[in-house]
Design a protein around this motif. Structure first.
Motif, mmCIF file in Angstrom:
data_model
loop_
_atom_site.group_PDB
_atom_site.id
_atom_site.type_symbol
_atom_site.label_atom_id
_atom_site.label_comp_id
_atom_site.label_asym_id
_atom_site.label_seq_id
_atom_site.Cartn_x
_atom_site.Cartn_y
_atom_site.Cartn_z
ATOM 1 N N GLU A 272 0.816 -1.209 0.000
ATOM 2 C CA GLU A 272 0.000 0.000 0.000
ATOM 3 C C GLU A 272 0.857 1.269 0.000
ATOM 4 O OE1 GLU A 272 -2.533 -0.293 3.322
ATOM 5 O OE2 GLU A 272 -3.748 -1.963 2.519
ATOM 6 N N LYS A 273 2.109 1.156 0.422
ATOM 7 C CA LYS A 273 2.993 2.315 0.451
ATOM 8 C C LYS A 273 3.717 2.520 -0.875
ATOM 9 C CE LYS A 273 3.734 1.742 5.430
ATOM 10 N NZ LYS A 273 4.734 1.582 6.504
ATOM 11 N N SER A 274 3.448 1.645 -1.847
ATOM 12 C CA SER A 274 4.109 1.734 -3.152
ATOM 13 C C SER A 274 3.109 2.220 -4.187
ATOM 14 C CB SER A 274 4.677 0.377 -3.568
ATOM 15 O OG SER A 274 5.078 0.389 -4.902
ATOM 16 N N GLU A 275 3.540 3.124 -5.064
ATOM 17 C CA GLU A 275 2.657 3.624 -6.123
ATOM 18 C C GLU A 275 2.249 2.505 -7.083
ATOM 19 O OE1 GLU A 275 4.619 6.786 -8.076
ATOM 20 O OE2 GLU A 275 4.643 8.124 -6.341
ATOM 21 N N ASN A 276 3.120 1.499 -7.246
ATOM 22 C CA ASN A 276 2.826 0.393 -8.154
ATOM 23 C C ASN A 276 2.223 -0.808 -7.426
ATOM 24 O OD1 ASN A 276 4.009 1.479 -10.697
ATOM 25 N ND2 ASN A 276 5.877 1.482 -9.469
ATOM 26 N N GLY A 277 2.000 -0.685 -6.116
ATOM 27 C CA GLY A 277 1.455 -1.800 -5.363
ATOM 28 C C GLY A 277 2.476 -2.890 -5.090
ATOM 29 N N TRP A 278 3.780 -2.587 -5.198
ATOM 30 C CA TRP A 278 4.814 -3.596 -4.997
ATOM 31 C C TRP A 278 5.155 -3.711 -3.510
ATOM 32 C CZ3 TRP A 278 8.446 -1.429 -9.382
ATOM 33 C CH2 TRP A 278 7.840 -1.683 -10.621
ATOM 34 N N THR A 279 5.553 -4.907 -3.114
ATOM 35 C CA THR A 279 5.975 -5.178 -1.744
ATOM 36 C C THR A 279 7.491 -5.339 -1.717
ATOM 37 O OG1 THR A 279 3.882 -6.270 -1.239
ATOM 38 C CG2 THR A 279 5.741 -6.720 0.226
ATOM 39 N N TYR A 280 8.171 -4.580 -0.840
ATOM 40 C CA TYR A 280 9.622 -4.621 -0.724
ATOM 41 C C TYR A 280 9.979 -5.409 0.536
ATOM 42 C CZ TYR A 280 9.724 -0.940 -4.277
ATOM 43 O OH TYR A 280 9.597 -0.219 -5.434
ATOM 44 N N ALA A 281 10.896 -6.363 0.404
ATOM 45 C CA ALA A 281 11.301 -7.197 1.535
ATOM 46 C C ALA A 281 12.814 -7.300 1.559
ATOM 47 C CB ALA A 281 10.674 -8.587 1.439
ATOM 48 N N ILE A 282 13.375 -7.479 2.765
ATOM 49 C CA ILE A 282 14.829 -7.546 2.925
ATOM 50 C C ILE A 282 15.156 -8.654 3.906
ATOM 51 C CG2 ILE A 282 14.944 -5.868 4.844
ATOM 52 C CD1 ILE A 282 17.534 -4.814 3.557
ATOM 53 N N ILE A 283 16.253 -9.366 3.645
ATOM 54 C CA ILE A 283 16.760 -10.424 4.525
ATOM 55 C C ILE A 283 18.139 -10.000 5.025
ATOM 56 C CG2 ILE A 283 17.623 -12.790 4.586
ATOM 57 C CD1 ILE A 283 15.433 -13.613 2.770
ATOM 58 N N ARG A 284 18.326 -10.011 6.335
ATOM 59 C CA ARG A 284 19.590 -9.555 6.924
ATOM 60 C C ARG A 284 20.032 -10.564 7.991
ATOM 61 N NH1 ARG A 284 18.972 -3.350 8.527
ATOM 62 N NH2 ARG A 284 21.168 -3.315 7.957
ATOM 63 N N PRO A 285 21.190 -11.219 7.829
ATOM 64 C CA PRO A 285 21.703 -12.131 8.854
ATOM 65 C C PRO A 285 22.086 -11.349 10.115
ATOM 66 C CG PRO A 285 22.751 -12.515 6.729
ATOM 67 C CD PRO A 285 22.013 -11.220 6.619
ATOM 68 N N ILE A 286 21.757 -11.909 11.266
ATOM 69 C CA ILE A 286 22.069 -11.244 12.534
ATOM 70 C C ILE A 286 23.572 -11.163 12.747
ATOM 71 C CG2 ILE A 286 21.887 -11.519 15.048
ATOM 72 C CD1 ILE A 286 19.070 -12.413 14.707
ATOM 73 N N ASN A 287 24.311 -12.199 12.276
ATOM 74 C CA ASN A 287 25.754 -12.198 12.535
ATOM 75 C C ASN A 287 26.509 -11.153 11.712
ATOM 76 O OD1 ASN A 287 25.663 -13.272 9.984
ATOM 77 N ND2 ASN A 287 26.234 -15.349 10.616
ATOM 78 N N SER A 288 25.795 -10.405 10.868
ATOM 79 C CA SER A 288 26.457 -9.335 10.115
ATOM 80 C C SER A 288 26.422 -8.008 10.859
ATOM 81 C CB SER A 288 25.771 -9.185 8.744
ATOM 82 O OG SER A 288 24.427 -8.765 8.909
ATOM 83 N N PHE A 289 25.890 -7.995 12.092
ATOM 84 C CA PHE A 289 25.776 -6.767 12.874
ATOM 85 C C PHE A 289 26.587 -6.887 14.159
ATOM 86 C CE2 PHE A 289 22.032 -7.171 10.308
ATOM 87 C CZ PHE A 289 21.832 -5.896 9.826
ATOM 88 N N VAL A 290 27.121 -5.809 14.603
ATOM 89 C CA VAL A 290 27.770 -5.703 15.908
ATOM 90 C C VAL A 290 26.910 -4.743 16.712
ATOM 91 C CG1 VAL A 290 29.843 -5.104 17.170
ATOM 92 C CG2 VAL A 290 30.035 -6.117 14.902
ATOM 93 N N LEU A 291 26.062 -5.307 17.581
ATOM 94 C CA LEU A 291 25.077 -4.506 18.282
ATOM 95 C C LEU A 291 25.356 -4.514 19.779
ATOM 96 C CD1 LEU A 291 21.967 -5.883 16.387
ATOM 97 C CD2 LEU A 291 23.256 -3.818 15.882
ATOM 98 N N SER A 292 24.732 -3.576 20.477
ATOM 99 C CA SER A 292 24.918 -3.476 21.922
ATOM 100 C C SER A 292 24.366 -4.697 22.635
ATOM 101 C CB SER A 292 24.230 -2.209 22.434
ATOM 102 O OG SER A 292 22.845 -2.233 22.101
ATOM 103 N N SER A 293 23.344 -5.359 22.047
ATOM 104 C CA SER A 293 22.772 -6.536 22.693
ATOM 105 C C SER A 293 23.751 -7.700 22.748
ATOM 106 C CB SER A 293 21.507 -6.963 21.946
ATOM 107 O OG SER A 293 21.786 -7.163 20.586
ATOM 108 N N GLU A 294 24.745 -7.747 21.832
ATOM 109 C CA GLU A 294 25.756 -8.794 21.887
ATOM 110 C C GLU A 294 26.575 -8.698 23.165
ATOM 111 O OE1 GLU A 294 26.414 -11.339 20.145
ATOM 112 O OE2 GLU A 294 25.006 -11.078 18.472
#
Length: 736
Positions: A272-294
């Motif tokens: 609904e947020k796309s003018e063409n009605g397309w859905t955008y999705a992303i896949i991100r591995p957790i081990n690619s981040f260095v976060l404070s929760s680690e």
């Protein structure tokens, strides 16, 4: 070190382990809760960042990348090339194409300029509604059906203009297409034509991949129907399926464990947020981040380890305190009973239990062995003097099933069968490691008992398939213990029909007893002639029909084996007549070709037949080619005459059916297809070169007596009538 032998393998060790396990469980619960909270913090942090990246990707694709093509097409290309009053486009929209070869050539060059001006564009096409024709950057089509995009052009009026859509091009490539109604300036009027621009989807994908910050991150774009249209990196079907499930579930963020990448976070942006009605999705591995929760997770592991060490010390102190009374009790028991020193005891309780259970277990084993031997003798008819007769119900009827294990052993199968089956009363007897018999005790008023038992065995087979594979046969119903061996013998005979139904089939004696014993009269001469003629299709067709008849006519096993023997005899007769002993050496051919099942036997016969047919065809291929080439020359020289397989049969002194088969093998097309194509090709040449000759004369010259029939055939091949074909070629010649 001296304390270890004292407490080894004792109740004291068990006390320590008990307290230690309690400490581990409590620490695990607390640590697991804290760890899950830290993981949730990490997922939330990645999810917020992913939503920002998805909005950025959406804006780049729709507001930057695709908007650039729209601006070039609408604001630049159309305004500078096509909107002038005297432009080729406006003129062709309002006028016919006939006599305008120069304008069409110039207009095609304009379309080529559009494609070069838009990087990534593969083609630009215009459909003119007035005279129903199509022009793209490479071709001019007088009839839209001749265009590779004919199917798409027919749907233009139903499509929404000024909107991007995904489609598959005729060459199989994926593209994004933008459609514009013509004339461009008058949007409210009925369109006089359509212009659509194709952008290579690979170009869109490569441009989108440049905005990803890490190669481990993958962006996916789905259309309104949920189909994947753009992806960065390699498209993993498992990842696509996970994303589609996440989108359908309505959860914008999900954490999933992947075997290759570990924990990954899936996020998507609703269509609904796309003018063409397309859905955008992303896949991100957790081990690619260095976060404070680690860092928080590391603190959890350190704290739990320290608490565990403290728990071990407390466990040792409590265990020692409680063990002293137990130690005195064990000393008193040992003064009364001395266990076998050759059998080491795990602990004090094991020593006491072994003394109490030894004699009882020995009695149980002896009784079980005696009962097993008696039941085996009952099934085989060796002895009927049973000491355990009271355990077998007397006022029942009996039916015996023969079991043959393909994978597994009968002793383990007996235990597993007893765990699964709780619906019927039975006695399973192990005859050897691979064979067993099951005696079913049936009510006196039952009906169709063998079918009930077969359905029961089918269910058992499905439940134990991962551990055991077996086939079975069910004997007849008997009314006394003395007749149980008869039921088992009939079950063994029925199991021979595994040749027909496979080693895992469940065969009923009541079913096979109704089978026909009369052999089916096969026309083996058809099979013999196919082998001699090198006709692999004919030989295989006969074998298929042969196998189908054996499977459907419910024949007795001996009758089926007799039919197979006749088939093999016919095959070997061909070997002798064609002197193929080098290919099939003399031996007991039937024993070599017969396999464990009918299907495998048919396959072995088919394989040998194909080898023989291939040998026959290779040995006669050169002669076949010479005959067909001579007949081809005859056809080319007599196109104006009546041609048929019977006429060619007289020319070559061969049977019409044999000529038809050879013609298809050598020319790679049928006799009728070749004659029709050759006549129409010659007619097309005459239409170009002989302008004074009428269409009717040309039709007669190439062998068509009916001008209307010639007209229909010509239009079916070239898409236009003979007159249109002559006019079109003359127009092109004048333009050149």
């Amino acid at each position: 070190m001296r304390l270890l032998p004292k407490y080894r393998n004792s109740f004291f060790t068990r006390l320590i382990l008990s307290y230690t396990i309690l400490a581990v469980v409590l620490i695990g619960l607390a640590g697991g809760y804290l760890y899950s909270q830290a993981n949730r913090m990490m997922v939330d942090e990645i999810a917020r960042d992913s939503q920002i990246r998805l909005n950025t990707a959406k804006d780049y694709v729709e507001q930057t990348l695709l908007a650039k093509f729209e601006a070039n097409l609408q604001n630049t290309t159309l305004s500078t090339i096509f909107t002038q009053q005297n432009s080729n486009l406006n003129y062709l929209l309002d006028n016919s194409w006939e006599g305008q070869s120069t304008r069409i050539l110039q207009f095609r060059q304009d379309l080529e300029l559009i494609v070069h001006a838009n990087e990534g564009a593969s083609n630009a096409t215009v459909y003119f509604h007035k005279d129903n024709y199509v022009v793209d950057k490479n071709h001019f089509y007088m009839v839209p059906d001749n265009s590779a995009d004919a199917a798409f052009i027919k749907k233009l009026e139903q499509m929404i203009a000024n909107r991007w859509m995904i489609r598959t091009l005729p060459d199989g490539k994926q593209a994004m297409t933008y459609i514009v109604k013509l004339p461009y300036e008058n949007l409210n009027a009925s369109p006089k034509g359509y212009l659509f621009l194709d952008i290579d989807l690979k170009h869109i994908t490569q441009a989108t991949a440049k905005i990803m910050s890490s190669p481990l991150e993958k962006l996916y774009i789905f259309d309104k129907s949920g189909s994947l249209i753009v992806h960065t990196g390699d498209a993993n079907p498992e990842e696509v399926s996970l994303l589609q499930n996440a989108i359908s579930s309505g959860e914008s963020v999900q954490e999933i464990n992947d075997e290759k990448q570990g924990n990954i976070v899936l996020s998507y942006l609703d269509g609904e947020k796309s003018e063409n009605g397309w859905t955008y999705a992303i896949i991100r591995p957790i081990n690619s981040f260095v976060l404070s929760s680690e860092q928080f997770k590391t603190s959890i592991f350190v704290g739990c380890s320290l608490v565990l060490l403290f728990g071990l010390i407390i466990s040792y102190m409590f265990s020692k305190r409680f063990y002293i009374p137990m130690k005195r009790l064990v000393q008193n028991i040992r003064s009364l009973y001395q266990p076998d020193s050759s059998q080491p005891q795990a602990n004090e309780f094991a020593m006491i239990g072994s003394a109490l259970n030894f004699m009882g277990q020995k009695i149980v084993n002896l009784e079980s062995r005696a009962k097993t031997n008696e039941m085996k003798n009952l099934v085989l008819g060796a002895s009927l003097e049973l000491e355990h007769m009271d355990e077998i119900p007397q006022e029942r009827r009996f039916m015996v099933a023969h079991i043959r294990l393909i994978e597994g052993y009968t002793d383990k199968f007996k235990q597993r069968y007893a765990d699964v089956d709780e619906t019927m009363r039975f006695e399973l007897v192990c005859l050897n490691p691979q064979e067993a018999a099951i005696i079913y005790f049936l009510d006196s008023n039952g009906a169709n008992e063998d079918e009930t038992i077969a359905a029961h065995l089918d269910r058992i087979k499905e439940e134990v398939r991962e551990e055991f594979r077996f086939g079975a046969a069910v004997g007849t119903l008997v009314h006394s213990l003395e007749e149980i061996p008869i039921s088992y013998q009939l079950a063994q005979q029925a199991y021979r029909y595994r040749f027909m139904y496979g080693p895992e089939a469940i065969v009923l004696h009541s079913k096979i007893s109704t089978f026909h014993s009369s052999p089916y009269q096969f026309a083996f001469d058809i099979y013999k002639n196919a082998l001699k003629a090198g006709d692999v299709n004919g030989a295989n067709r006969f074998i298929d029909e042969f196998a189908a008849i054996l499977e459907k006519r419910s024949l007795q096993l001996e009758t089926v084996e007799l039919s197979l023997l006749q088939l093999v005899s016919t095959l070997y007769q061909v070997v002798i007549e064609l002197d193929l002993q080098n290919l099939v050496p003399p031996s007991n051919l039937f024993d070599e070709l017969k396999k464990d099942t009918l299907a495998a036997t048919i396959d072995s016969i088919r394989s040998l037949s194909e080898r023989m047919v291939l040998h026959v065809r290779e040995s006669g291929s050169h002669a076949h080619t010479d005959v067909i080439l001579k007949l081809k020359t005859y056809i080319d020289e007599h196109l104006h005459e009546d041609l048929s397989l019977n006429i060619l049969s007289e020319v070559a002194s061969l049977a019409p059916a044999y000529i038809s088969t050879l013609f298809g093998e050598v020319m790679k097309e049928t006799f009728t297809e070749y004659v029709t194509r050759t006549r129409l090709d010659k007619a097309a040449v005459l239409l170009q070169k002989e302008a004074r000759m009428s269409v009717a004369d040309i039709a007669s010259l190439v062998g068509y007596r009916n001008p209307q029939y010639f007209h229909n055939k010509f239009k079916a091949r070239y898409g236009i009538t003979p007159i249109q074909y002559r006019n079109a070629n003359s127009t092109v010649t004048m333009a050149n």
